[in-house]
Motif scaffolding. Structure first.
Motif, PDB file in Angstrom:
ATOM      1  N   GLY A   1      -9.769   4.624  31.551  1.00 34.38           N
ATOM      2  CA  GLY A   1      -8.876   3.999  30.592  1.00 34.38           C
ATOM      3  C   GLY A   1      -8.010   5.010  29.876  1.00 34.38           C
ATOM      4  O   GLY A   1      -6.808   4.794  29.656  1.00 34.38           O
ATOM      5  N   LEU A   2      -8.612   6.130  29.487  1.00 33.59           N
ATOM      6  CA  LEU A   2      -7.859   7.181  28.794  1.00 33.59           C
ATOM      7  C   LEU A   2      -6.774   7.756  29.697  1.00 33.59           C
ATOM      8  O   LEU A   2      -5.655   8.019  29.242  1.00 33.59           O
ATOM      9  N   LEU A   3      -7.096   7.941  30.985  1.00 37.08           N
ATOM     10  CA  LEU A   3      -6.154   8.552  31.924  1.00 37.08           C
ATOM     11  C   LEU A   3      -5.035   7.601  32.335  1.00 37.08           C
ATOM     12  O   LEU A   3      -4.083   8.027  32.998  1.00 37.08           O
ATOM     13  N   THR A   4      -5.148   6.335  31.981  1.00 35.54           N
ATOM     14  CA  THR A   4      -4.040   5.402  32.223  1.00 35.54           C
ATOM     15  C   THR A   4      -3.265   5.108  30.941  1.00 35.54           C
ATOM     16  O   THR A   4      -2.033   5.139  30.940  1.00 35.54           O
ATOM     17  N   LEU A   5      -3.963   4.865  29.823  1.00 38.63           N
ATOM     18  CA  LEU A   5      -3.273   4.468  28.601  1.00 38.63           C
ATOM     19  C   LEU A   5      -2.543   5.634  27.938  1.00 38.63           C
ATOM     20  O   LEU A   5      -1.368   5.507  27.563  1.00 38.63           O
ATOM     21  N   SER A   6      -3.193   6.781  27.761  1.00 39.17           N
ATOM     22  CA  SER A   6      -2.546   7.894  27.049  1.00 39.17           C
ATOM     23  C   SER A   6      -1.295   8.395  27.764  1.00 39.17           C
ATOM     24  O   SER A   6      -0.212   8.443  27.162  1.00 39.17           O
ATOM     25  N   PRO A   7      -1.369   8.775  29.053  1.00 39.86           N
ATOM     26  CA  PRO A   7      -0.123   9.179  29.723  1.00 39.86           C
ATOM     27  C   PRO A   7       0.857   8.022  29.872  1.00 39.86           C
ATOM     28  O   PRO A   7       2.072   8.230  29.887  1.00 39.86           O
ATOM     29  N   GLY A   8       0.332   6.797  29.980  1.00 40.09           N
ATOM     30  CA  GLY A   8       1.226   5.652  30.083  1.00 40.09           C
ATOM     31  C   GLY A   8       2.073   5.479  28.837  1.00 40.09           C
ATOM     32  O   GLY A   8       3.296   5.289  28.914  1.00 40.09           O
TER      33      GLY A   8
ATOM     34  N   ALA B   1       5.117   2.001  31.937  1.00 37.07           N
ATOM     35  CA  ALA B   1       4.799   0.569  31.871  1.00 37.07           C
ATOM     36  C   ALA B   1       3.727   0.191  32.893  1.00 37.07           C
ATOM     37  O   ALA B   1       2.827  -0.605  32.599  1.00 37.07           O
ATOM     38  N   LEU B   2       3.798   0.761  34.089  1.00 36.67           N
ATOM     39  CA  LEU B   2       2.791   0.469  35.118  1.00 36.67           C
ATOM     40  C   LEU B   2       1.413   0.988  34.711  1.00 36.67           C
ATOM     41  O   LEU B   2       0.395   0.307  34.915  1.00 36.67           O
ATOM     42  N   LEU B   3       1.359   2.185  34.147  1.00 33.49           N
ATOM     43  CA  LEU B   3       0.078   2.736  33.711  1.00 33.49           C
ATOM     44  C   LEU B   3      -0.517   1.909  32.568  1.00 33.49           C
ATOM     45  O   LEU B   3      -1.724   1.661  32.531  1.00 33.49           O
ATOM     46  N   VAL B   4       0.321   1.491  31.628  1.00 33.58           N
ATOM     47  CA  VAL B   4      -0.166   0.657  30.519  1.00 33.58           C
ATOM     48  C   VAL B   4      -0.671  -0.680  31.054  1.00 33.58           C
ATOM     49  O   VAL B   4      -1.706  -1.201  30.610  1.00 33.58           O
TER      50      VAL B   4
END
Length: 469
Positions: free
Chosen positions: A216-223, A253-256
């Motif tokens: 989750g961290l690796l998708t939301l933070s960089p997202g 947007a895709l990562l979020v």
């Protein structure tokens, strides 16, 4: 123990609770004021910093971008950090990092070192708001939550108005170093007070603390970082179609979105988005998203208008904005106390309508060449009345009935919501203003569109509770 002693013991509980709340508010207000003022002061000083370091304005703007990206990357970890080490230790960490970043920035020797120091500030700043908001919500009971949120959130509303005034004065009277050095005594005082006044809430059983949701961290933070970066680049270039703006925006947007899918299926997600099933919280977030985009996004218009069209100095810009900040602060104090006793839907929808009307009138005024300054300021003050009736009262309403153990997640979601939509609004109005032109007609068009964005907030606001708390 006598019967009289037993009868008189219970009244001590409210006083103790009130003392804990007041101590928390003192610490949170000082920390938040330092963070918000610093952000707005730096925005005023960008041109001076570019001249000092012999760098282009585009390069020196990375001092702002680096802060925003670091903030976006660390905000999602706030709920986990509070669960792992407690809110007090998380807040102390944030204060130390922000103050350290200020010290490093004050002694920067070139643009690169300044940008790196601002990133350190951003890491601290990203934790200050959600952790501070969580501590206030935990310390206040339902009857005093509105008042507490009003006081705790006051810096967020008046800081963007007072910051340019202070920044202009510091640049005119001293040197650029002081726009960062001014944070050192404030940060030191806030750290000492936080250590002494806040109650320890470190988990008694560290093994029971939540584990970090690494995917989750690796998708939301960089997202979030990519999304905000793309929006900022699109606003600066006046075009979202360029690869430098479009690619990071789409990737973010895709990562979020990928994080959102995981958050709804994982057992222990980084953020519990299932909270959005609560109608009150969802309606509050929708209202805040639109109002934040319109209100905070439009804040770039005033300073540019006064300097570009009217030719006033940075200090005078701050003075012209001061009445608006005072209006917001006064209205907020009244509205936040009323939200504890009146219908949230009526109060907040009235505030949205007044904010949109004030924004519309401001646009009509600036569209008139050489219009009297008091007419523009008066229209903006009406918009400020609406802001005071909407922002903190909506946050209070959205989080009032949530369980105590979900407040950290809720405050983090609210913080991310505000950060993202303020950036969306800023980018949108930057592009619109660049397209419409830096003349009275262009400012009028942009303000009118901003009024429309605010007015859209009436739709989710209509879903807020109609009964008194």
């Amino acid at each position: 123990m006598t019967t009289g002693q037993l009868v008189e013991a219970p009244p001590e509980m409210p006083r103790a609770s009130s003392t804990a709340l007041n101590r928390t508010l003192v610490v949170v207000i000082i920390g938040s004021m330092m963070s918000v003022l610093d952000t707005t002061i730096v925005n005023v000083a960008l041109r001076s910093l570019a001249e000092t370091f012999h760098a282009s304005l585009t390069t020196i703007q990375w001092a702002t971008t680096a802060y925003t990206l670091a903030l976006a990357a660390v905000v999602p970890t706030a709920a986990w950090a509070m669960g792992r080490i407690g809110a007090k230790r998380s807040y102390l960490t944030a204060l130390v990092l922000f103050t350290l970043g200020s010290l490093l920035a004050a002694f920067a020797w070139d643009a690169g070192s300044l940008i790196a120091a601002r990133a350190v500030q951003g890491i601290g700043g990203g934790l200050l708001m959600p952790v501070g908001m969580t501590m206030v919500m935990r310390a206040a009971d339902s009857e005093r939550l509105g008042r507490a949120m009003a006081l705790g959130g006051l810096p967020i509303l008046i800081g963007p108005v007072l910051g340019p005034l202070l920044g202009g004065w510091l640049l005119d009277a001293t040197s650029w170093h002081w726009i960062f050095l001014v944070n050192l005594p404030i940060g030191a005082a806030a750290t000492v007070l936080a250590a002494k006044l806040l109650r320890s809430d470190r988990p008694s059983d560290p093994s029971a603390a939540p584990k970090l949701d690494l995917p989750g961290l690796l998708t939301l933070s960089p997202g979030l970082a990519l999304l905000l970066f793309g929006l900022a680049r699109g606003g600066e270039q006046g075009d979202f179609g360029t690869l430098g703006a479009l690619l990071p925006t789409l990737a973010g947007a895709l990562l979020v979105a990928a994080f959102g899918r995981r958050a709804l299926t994982a057992r222990q997600p980084l953020l519990n988005l299932r909270l959005l099933r609560d109608r009150r919280l969802a309606a509050g977030i929708g209202t805040l998203a639109l109002f934040t985009a319109g209100y905070f996004g439009s804040m770039l218009l005033g300073p540019v208008y006064w300097q570009q069209v009217r030719g006033v100095s940075p200090t005078e810009v701050g003075m012209l904005g001061a009445p608006v900040g005072l209006t917001v602060g006064l209205t907020l104090q009244i509205a936040a106390r009323r939200i504890d006793t009146v219908s949230p839907r009526r109060l907040i929808t009235a505030g949205v309508a007044l904010g949109a009307l004030g924004m519309l009138l401001t646009g009509l005024q600036v569209g008139v060449p050489d219009v009297a300054a008091w007419r523009v300021v008066g229209s903006a003050m009406l918009m400020g009345v609406g802001a005071g009736m909407v922002l903190m009262p909506t946050m209070t309403t959205a989080s009032r009935d949530l369980p105590k153990d979900q407040l950290a997640a809720a405050s983090t979601v609210l913080s991310i919501n505000s950060q993202v939509w303020a950036s969306v609004g800023t980018a949108l109005f930057s592009v619109l203003l660049g397209t419409a032109g830096l003349d009275p007609a262009g400012f009028r068009t942009t303000y009118v569109i901003a009024a429309g964005v605010l007015a859209l907030g009436l739709l989710p606001a209509a879903l807020l509770p109609g009964r008194r708390p």
